[in-house]
Design a protein around this motif. Sequence first.
Motif, PDB file in Angstrom:
ATOM      1  N   ILE A 195      -0.800   8.491  -0.744  1.00 48.49           N
ATOM      2  CA  ILE A 195       0.048   8.399   0.642  1.00 48.49           C
ATOM      3  C   ILE A 195       0.548   7.804  -0.405  1.00 48.49           C
ATOM      4  CG2 ILE A 195      -0.022   6.051   2.337  1.00 48.49           C
ATOM      5  CD1 ILE A 195      -3.209   7.304   2.874  1.00 48.49           C
ATOM      6  N   ALA A 196       2.141   7.534  -0.516  1.00 42.99           N
ATOM      7  CA  ALA A 196       3.169   7.269  -0.602  1.00 42.99           C
ATOM      8  C   ALA A 196       3.538   5.797   0.106  1.00 42.99           C
ATOM      9  CB  ALA A 196       4.302   7.789  -0.923  1.00 42.99           C
ATOM     10  N   ALA A 197       3.037   4.696  -0.824  1.00 39.49           N
ATOM     11  CA  ALA A 197       3.468   3.213  -0.252  1.00 39.49           C
ATOM     12  C   ALA A 197       4.142   2.214  -1.032  1.00 39.49           C
ATOM     13  CB  ALA A 197       2.103   2.710   0.724  1.00 39.49           C
ATOM     14  N   ASP A 198       4.913   2.393  -2.172  1.00 38.23           N
ATOM     15  CA  ASP A 198       5.595   2.601  -3.088  1.00 38.23           C
ATOM     16  C   ASP A 198       6.611   2.130  -2.217  1.00 38.23           C
ATOM     17  OD1 ASP A 198       7.454   0.661  -5.301  1.00 38.23           O
ATOM     18  OD2 ASP A 198       6.603   1.986  -6.271  1.00 38.23           O
TER      19      ASP A 198
ATOM     20  N   MET B 181       6.451   8.385   4.944  1.00 35.97           N
ATOM     21  CA  MET B 181       7.406   8.407   5.582  1.00 35.97           C
ATOM     22  C   MET B 181       8.255   7.216   5.041  1.00 35.97           C
ATOM     23  SD  MET B 181       4.441   5.894   8.578  1.00 35.97           S
ATOM     24  CE  MET B 181       5.069   6.029   9.916  1.00 35.97           C
ATOM     25  N   GLY B 182       8.977   7.888   4.039  1.00 36.88           N
ATOM     26  CA  GLY B 182      10.105   7.026   3.684  1.00 36.88           C
ATOM     27  C   GLY B 182      10.127   5.635   3.288  1.00 36.88           C
ATOM     28  N   ASP B 183      11.279   5.314   3.438  1.00 37.32           N
ATOM     29  CA  ASP B 183      11.098   3.655   2.290  1.00 37.32           C
ATOM     30  C   ASP B 183      11.338   2.908   3.161  1.00 37.32           C
ATOM     31  OD1 ASP B 183      14.080   4.224   2.477  1.00 37.32           O
ATOM     32  OD2 ASP B 183      14.263   4.325   0.187  1.00 37.32           O
ATOM     33  N   GLN B 184      11.505   2.884   5.009  1.00 39.92           N
ATOM     34  CA  GLN B 184      11.854   2.325   5.422  1.00 39.92           C
ATOM     35  C   GLN B 184      10.888   1.674   6.385  1.00 39.92           C
ATOM     36  OE1 GLN B 184      15.738   1.167   5.958  1.00 39.92           O
ATOM     37  NE2 GLN B 184      15.874   2.044   3.945  1.00 39.92           N
ATOM     38  N   VAL B 185       9.902   1.909   6.257  1.00 40.45           N
ATOM     39  CA  VAL B 185       8.600   1.571   7.256  1.00 40.45           C
ATOM     40  C   VAL B 185       8.367   0.564   6.345  1.00 40.45           C
ATOM     41  CG1 VAL B 185       6.716   2.391   8.420  1.00 40.45           C
ATOM     42  CG2 VAL B 185       9.141   3.683   8.573  1.00 40.45           C
ATOM     43  N   SER B 186       7.528  -0.753   7.093  1.00 39.18           N
ATOM     44  CA  SER B 186       6.306  -1.570   5.810  1.00 39.18           C
ATOM     45  C   SER B 186       5.404  -0.454   5.632  1.00 39.18           C
ATOM     46  CB  SER B 186       5.904  -2.369   6.625  1.00 39.18           C
ATOM     47  OG  SER B 186       5.086  -2.312   7.165  1.00 39.18           O
ATOM     48  N   PRO B 187       4.690  -0.756   4.734  1.00 39.02           N
ATOM     49  CA  PRO B 187       4.048  -0.212   3.296  1.00 39.02           C
ATOM     50  C   PRO B 187       2.356  -0.181   4.424  1.00 39.02           C
ATOM     51  CG  PRO B 187       4.977  -1.457   1.720  1.00 39.02           C
ATOM     52  CD  PRO B 187       5.367  -2.237   2.998  1.00 39.02           C
TER      53      PRO B 187
ATOM     54  N   VAL C   6      -8.368   9.084   0.453  1.00 41.79           N
ATOM     55  CA  VAL C   6      -7.400   8.515   0.663  1.00 41.79           C
ATOM     56  C   VAL C   6      -7.367   7.805  -0.592  1.00 41.79           C
ATOM     57  CG1 VAL C   6      -6.079   7.703   2.291  1.00 41.79           C
ATOM     58  CG2 VAL C   6      -7.674   8.673   3.746  1.00 41.79           C
ATOM     59  N   ILE C   7      -5.334   8.037  -1.496  1.00 38.28           N
ATOM     60  CA  ILE C   7      -5.944   7.332  -2.224  1.00 38.28           C
ATOM     61  C   ILE C   7      -4.102   6.686  -1.828  1.00 38.28           C
ATOM     62  CG2 ILE C   7      -4.809   7.329  -4.800  1.00 38.28           C
ATOM     63  CD1 ILE C   7      -7.242   9.496  -5.581  1.00 38.28           C
ATOM     64  N   ILE C   8      -3.584   5.575  -1.999  1.00 39.66           N
ATOM     65  CA  ILE C   8      -2.928   5.159  -1.346  1.00 39.66           C
ATOM     66  C   ILE C   8      -2.096   4.673  -2.386  1.00 39.66           C
ATOM     67  CG2 ILE C   8      -1.555   2.978  -0.133  1.00 39.66           C
ATOM     68  CD1 ILE C   8      -4.461   2.710   1.178  1.00 39.66           C
ATOM     69  N   ASP C   9      -0.772   4.592  -3.089  1.00 33.50           N
ATOM     70  CA  ASP C   9       0.132   4.200  -3.864  1.00 33.50           C
ATOM     71  C   ASP C   9       0.712   3.264  -4.010  1.00 33.50           C
ATOM     72  OD1 ASP C   9       0.879   4.128  -6.695  1.00 33.50           O
ATOM     73  OD2 ASP C   9       2.613   5.388  -6.297  1.00 33.50           O
TER      74      ASP C   9
END
Length: 297
Positions: free
Chosen positions: A136-139, A163-169, A188-191
């Motif tokens: 999961i790309a949360a950076d 979800m791109g970079d316009q949504v909160s992590p 699930v591995i969240i970055d």
Amino acid sequence: MAFEGLTGRLQDAFSSLRKKGKVSEQDVQDAMRQVRLALLEADVNYKVVREFVNSVREKAIGEEVLESLNGGQQVVKIVYDELSELMGGEQAEVVTSYIPPTVYMMTGLQGAGKTTTAGKLANFLRKSKNMKPMLIAADIYRPAAIDQLQTIGEQLNIPVFSMGDQVSPVEIAKKGLEEAKAQNRDLVIIDTAGRLHIDEVLMTELKEIKTAVDPEEIFLVVDAMTGQDAVNVADSFNDQLDISSVILTKLDGDTRGGAALSIRKVTGKPIKFTGTGEKLDALEPFYPDRMANRILG
Ligand code: GDP
């Protein structure tokens, strides 16, 4: 090569001891003085060094060792055992959830190797535990972090949720977790985001993600090349976030050893893996006894 200086200095400290049969208290004291300097020079935390040397000295000056015919060897063995203990003694396994998916958060400062390690870990656990990972790309702050994770996912053939970079992590993490469940992924591995320095905004965000996804592990990724800084970073992250484990990267470089030898004692949290290269299979479980062996040379 990693630990080169430390290994050389410890071998110097033990060369005369190893040859001796019976050792005197003075021999032990001399060797301990050299061990102390070797550890300090390897950038090991000074409190850790003090405790370590005191503990070895206490055991080595015992009657059994001083009266033994191979006291020198015994002193070296005590140092080996204590080094291994300092790094946790037993190998620490990853924690997985009985009810899938198992959720991991990757945290750390920018450049430590967090994103790369997220991919390495997914790859490792797919191979060794037959897990079905999703990344999961949360950076959303570092330019190109999402692209980087996607590229890693493509290389490994592991799905990446973004979800791109316009949504909160926090939102990304929650939605990603739902998606993983829908796709029957069991890991699930969240970055998460890193920054150049620890700051309150970063910590608040990480705490929010932690609360939202209740991870089985929070891995702190630290760069072994940064020595005492790595230890301080680990201490702060642990204070604020209560991390579960550490992954020490760049052990293929010429790190002096300070981080590997101090982190467990300073934070109380185990090192579970080491990064040993840039490639996506360059991740190894951390074995304190093998590392102690390698350090003693
Ligand atoms: P992040 O900012 O923490 O996500 O760091 P990255 O994952 O982008 O890694 C930063 C750099 O370190 C990249 O060039 C990686 O290839 C490199 N890197 C990561 N882990 C290791 C490692 O164990 N050994 C080596 N030599 N390089 C590594």
